[in-house]
Scaffold this motif. Sequence first.
Motif, PDB file in Angstrom:
ATOM      1  N   LEU A   1       0.842  -1.233   0.057  1.00  0.00           N
ATOM      2  CA  LEU A   1      -0.056   0.059   0.074  1.00  0.00           C
ATOM      3  C   LEU A   1       0.921   1.134  -0.037  1.00  0.00           C
ATOM      4  O   LEU A   1       0.520   2.350  -0.786  1.00  0.00           O
ATOM      5  CB  LEU A   1      -0.879   0.043   1.246  1.00  0.00           C
ATOM      6  CG  LEU A   1      -2.117  -0.871   1.114  1.00  0.00           C
ATOM      7  CD1 LEU A   1      -2.829  -1.068   2.530  1.00  0.00           C
ATOM      8  CD2 LEU A   1      -3.002  -0.730  -0.088  1.00  0.00           C
ATOM      9  N   GLN A   2       1.726   1.379   0.695  1.00  0.00           N
ATOM     10  CA  GLN A   2       2.772   2.323   0.816  1.00  0.00           C
ATOM     11  C   GLN A   2       3.401   2.712  -0.666  1.00  0.00           C
ATOM     12  O   GLN A   2       3.508   3.583  -1.083  1.00  0.00           O
ATOM     13  CB  GLN A   2       4.038   2.101   1.761  1.00  0.00           C
ATOM     14  CG  GLN A   2       3.341   2.508   3.247  1.00  0.00           C
ATOM     15  CD  GLN A   2       4.448   2.005   4.172  1.00  0.00           C
ATOM     16  OE1 GLN A   2       5.605   2.762   4.076  1.00  0.00           O
ATOM     17  NE2 GLN A   2       4.372   0.931   5.290  1.00  0.00           N
ATOM     18  N   ALA A   3       3.775   1.516  -1.294  1.00  0.00           N
ATOM     19  CA  ALA A   3       4.483   1.851  -2.524  1.00  0.00           C
ATOM     20  C   ALA A   3       3.360   2.291  -3.529  1.00  0.00           C
ATOM     21  O   ALA A   3       3.785   3.259  -4.417  1.00  0.00           O
ATOM     22  CB  ALA A   3       5.200   0.358  -3.185  1.00  0.00           C
TER      23      ALA A   3
ATOM     24  N   ILE B   1       0.202  15.521   1.553  1.00  0.00           N
ATOM     25  CA  ILE B   1      -0.696  14.565   0.593  1.00  0.00           C
ATOM     26  C   ILE B   1      -0.474  13.108   0.803  1.00  0.00           C
ATOM     27  O   ILE B   1      -1.434  12.161   0.772  1.00  0.00           O
ATOM     28  CB  ILE B   1      -0.454  14.990  -0.720  1.00  0.00           C
ATOM     29  CG1 ILE B   1      -1.048  16.353  -1.234  1.00  0.00           C
ATOM     30  CG2 ILE B   1      -1.103  13.858  -1.818  1.00  0.00           C
ATOM     31  CD1 ILE B   1      -0.786  17.071  -2.552  1.00  0.00           C
ATOM     32  N   TYR B   2       0.917  12.783   0.985  1.00  0.00           N
ATOM     33  CA  TYR B   2       1.385  11.482   1.076  1.00  0.00           C
ATOM     34  C   TYR B   2       0.861  10.743   2.191  1.00  0.00           C
ATOM     35  O   TYR B   2       0.226   9.717   2.194  1.00  0.00           O
ATOM     36  CB  TYR B   2       2.934  11.291   0.837  1.00  0.00           C
ATOM     37  CG  TYR B   2       3.442  10.013   1.148  1.00  0.00           C
ATOM     38  CD1 TYR B   2       3.234   9.048   0.093  1.00  0.00           C
ATOM     39  CD2 TYR B   2       4.242   9.557   2.132  1.00  0.00           C
ATOM     40  CE1 TYR B   2       3.631   7.792   0.070  1.00  0.00           C
ATOM     41  CE2 TYR B   2       4.915   8.361   2.420  1.00  0.00           C
ATOM     42  CZ  TYR B   2       4.522   7.366   1.068  1.00  0.00           C
ATOM     43  OH  TYR B   2       4.988   6.051   1.109  1.00  0.00           O
ATOM     44  N   GLU B   3       0.962  11.406   3.501  1.00  0.00           N
ATOM     45  CA  GLU B   3       0.437  10.889   4.640  1.00  0.00           C
ATOM     46  C   GLU B   3      -1.085  10.819   4.720  1.00  0.00           C
ATOM     47  O   GLU B   3      -1.684   9.955   5.450  1.00  0.00           O
ATOM     48  CB  GLU B   3       1.022  11.932   5.821  1.00  0.00           C
ATOM     49  CG  GLU B   3       2.385  11.717   6.223  1.00  0.00           C
ATOM     50  CD  GLU B   3       2.813  12.110   7.458  1.00  0.00           C
ATOM     51  OE1 GLU B   3       1.880  12.942   7.959  1.00  0.00           O
ATOM     52  OE2 GLU B   3       3.698  11.834   8.250  1.00  0.00           O
TER      53      GLU B   3
ATOM     54  N   ILE C   1      -3.312   3.069   6.845  1.00  0.00           N
ATOM     55  CA  ILE C   1      -1.994   3.062   7.455  1.00  0.00           C
ATOM     56  C   ILE C   1      -1.747   4.418   8.234  1.00  0.00           C
ATOM     57  O   ILE C   1      -1.662   5.506   7.706  1.00  0.00           O
ATOM     58  CB  ILE C   1      -0.999   2.951   6.403  1.00  0.00           C
ATOM     59  CG1 ILE C   1      -1.360   1.354   5.497  1.00  0.00           C
ATOM     60  CG2 ILE C   1       0.261   2.816   6.746  1.00  0.00           C
ATOM     61  CD1 ILE C   1      -0.294   1.194   4.327  1.00  0.00           C
ATOM     62  N   THR C   2      -1.598   4.235   9.374  1.00  0.00           N
ATOM     63  CA  THR C   2      -1.354   5.318  10.351  1.00  0.00           C
ATOM     64  C   THR C   2       0.076   5.303  10.996  1.00  0.00           C
ATOM     65  O   THR C   2       0.664   4.702  11.822  1.00  0.00           O
ATOM     66  CB  THR C   2      -2.343   5.515  11.292  1.00  0.00           C
ATOM     67  OG1 THR C   2      -3.839   5.331  11.007  1.00  0.00           O
ATOM     68  CG2 THR C   2      -2.097   6.638  12.293  1.00  0.00           C
ATOM     69  N   ILE C   3       0.881   5.857  10.122  1.00  0.00           N
ATOM     70  CA  ILE C   3       2.291   5.963  10.476  1.00  0.00           C
ATOM     71  C   ILE C   3       3.083   7.462  10.047  1.00  0.00           C
ATOM     72  O   ILE C   3       2.532   8.067   9.467  1.00  0.00           O
ATOM     73  CB  ILE C   3       3.151   5.063   9.501  1.00  0.00           C
ATOM     74  CG1 ILE C   3       3.014   5.384   7.926  1.00  0.00           C
ATOM     75  CG2 ILE C   3       2.904   3.459   9.973  1.00  0.00           C
ATOM     76  CD1 ILE C   3       3.954   4.416   7.150  1.00  0.00           C
TER      77      ILE C   3
END
Length: 547
Positions: free
Chosen positions: A77-79, A108-110, A118-120
């Motif tokens: 998902l991050q990729a 925007i990315y976060e 995904i909470t990072i």
Amino acid sequence: MDGKLHQCSTMKLDTELQYMATELNDTTLLARISGGDIVAIEAKYHIECLVKYKNSYRSAQRAAVSQYSKIDENRCLQALVFAEVVAYIENEGENGTNIFKLSELHMIYENRLQSVGITITVNKTRFKSQLTAHFSDSCQETSDGRNTLLVFNDGFQKLLKDAMANRDIESEAISMAKLVKTIRMDMLDWAEYEFNGKFPPGCQEISVPASLKALAAMLLNGCNVKNQETGLSQPCLTIAQLIFFNMKNRPSQGATERHVKHRQPPLPLFVGLNVHTETRSRKMVNTLYNLGISVSYQCVIDLENSLATTVCKHFEDEGLVCPPILRKAVVCKSVELSVPEIKISDVPVDVEATKEENRWIEHAIQLMQKDELQNRDSISWAAYFASRQPETTDPAALISLLPLFNEKAATFAMVKHGMDIQRQITAHLNPGQIPVTAFDQPLFALAKYVQWQFPDIYGEQHYVVMFGGLHIEMALWSTIGELLEDSGWTNALCEAAVANPGTADSFLKASHLCRTRHCHQITALALSKLQKDAWQFRVDMANETYI
């Protein structure tokens, strides 16, 4: 355990034990078998112990695979979100934007990561390094004193347009094949959902891998990260589930398509069960199955049989037939312990209810003066009082259907059996409450026979038997019809062209409930109108005489 020991006689068992003990980090077993192979040291084992050890190894492997799948899904998902940010920069670059604030891209990315679950906290410097590495030949880092800027050179826009104009079809096909291979590997390894008789919240999301969901979302919504929805839409989940359901490990050799049980997401199961419940049509279910939208008819039948078996097993374990949707300690406030004899003269008159009825009559008479009624005009009794009802916030009633039986219901034995079952359910859910059962008219008569036959068990002090709402109203209108018989009411209806003679006579017996109800409302309004006109005429005559 039978206590019988078996001699280790194969090197295969030695290899398996060495491997499983190493994977489980079982130092105790490794110390015992480290002196040589188990055949040479003449090791012995119990069958039950070996089976238990292998099962523990399989459980540890499944847990490790599940944890790896979760980690791998987050990385995927991050990729994909990073790819959406890159696509956003390229789209803006085609429109002539060459300068981007790193803080805005980072936000925007976060935000997009949070929308996909995904909470990072993303390191801004590492994120900047990823972007500059991707756009190594076109991007430069600079600062305006406050913000870090990513500046793309003047040829960036031309480079993007040239790349779109001079498409390398072969390279795109190879990249597409690599993408498809990766997603298929994720789909073949995915086994996070299995139908257990219900569709809990979030079952659609966990039934398909993240890479497939992201691909469906990109195909439907594009790669622009700002235009992505907050979470996956239902069309994205629908397409992803249908692709996952119809995917094959290898091409089918026969004419019949077969589906693996652990690759049956909620959607085709829901469609098959729902269509069969609504239509009971084998042809319809198989047609949807051939279209790849539903599971097969045989699968639906197997699921229904499995659910029925599970429900029966639950009832056997509970010791009574009580649907699990019903809650305990829910008291029926309308239950009375006895039904005393009431005389008509003892019934108090509800003054407020009488005022409400008079208000409806006045309201209806005013509407009768109109040449044409509007949609919002409530002239009937039910419509008037429904429009005056306040919005209620009471919780909805819990309604459950008991299992059906094949025997004829209109028999003494079956009515008594039904009363026994409902008594057990009431005692289980709310001990001490008197059971209350509503019957249709033929069954009500049988239930009264049961009460008269067994007064100590089913008498009115122990069990309340009543008509349903429909038959109570029909009995009311029938009683009023007996009072109005030979009163000239039916003749008046015929002369007023309200109904023909046959229909007017049916109002006395309440053969058609709605027509009977409407006819009595018309009669009440007509009598009230005549009474009001007579009173007004008398008042006018008195005024003229006085003058």
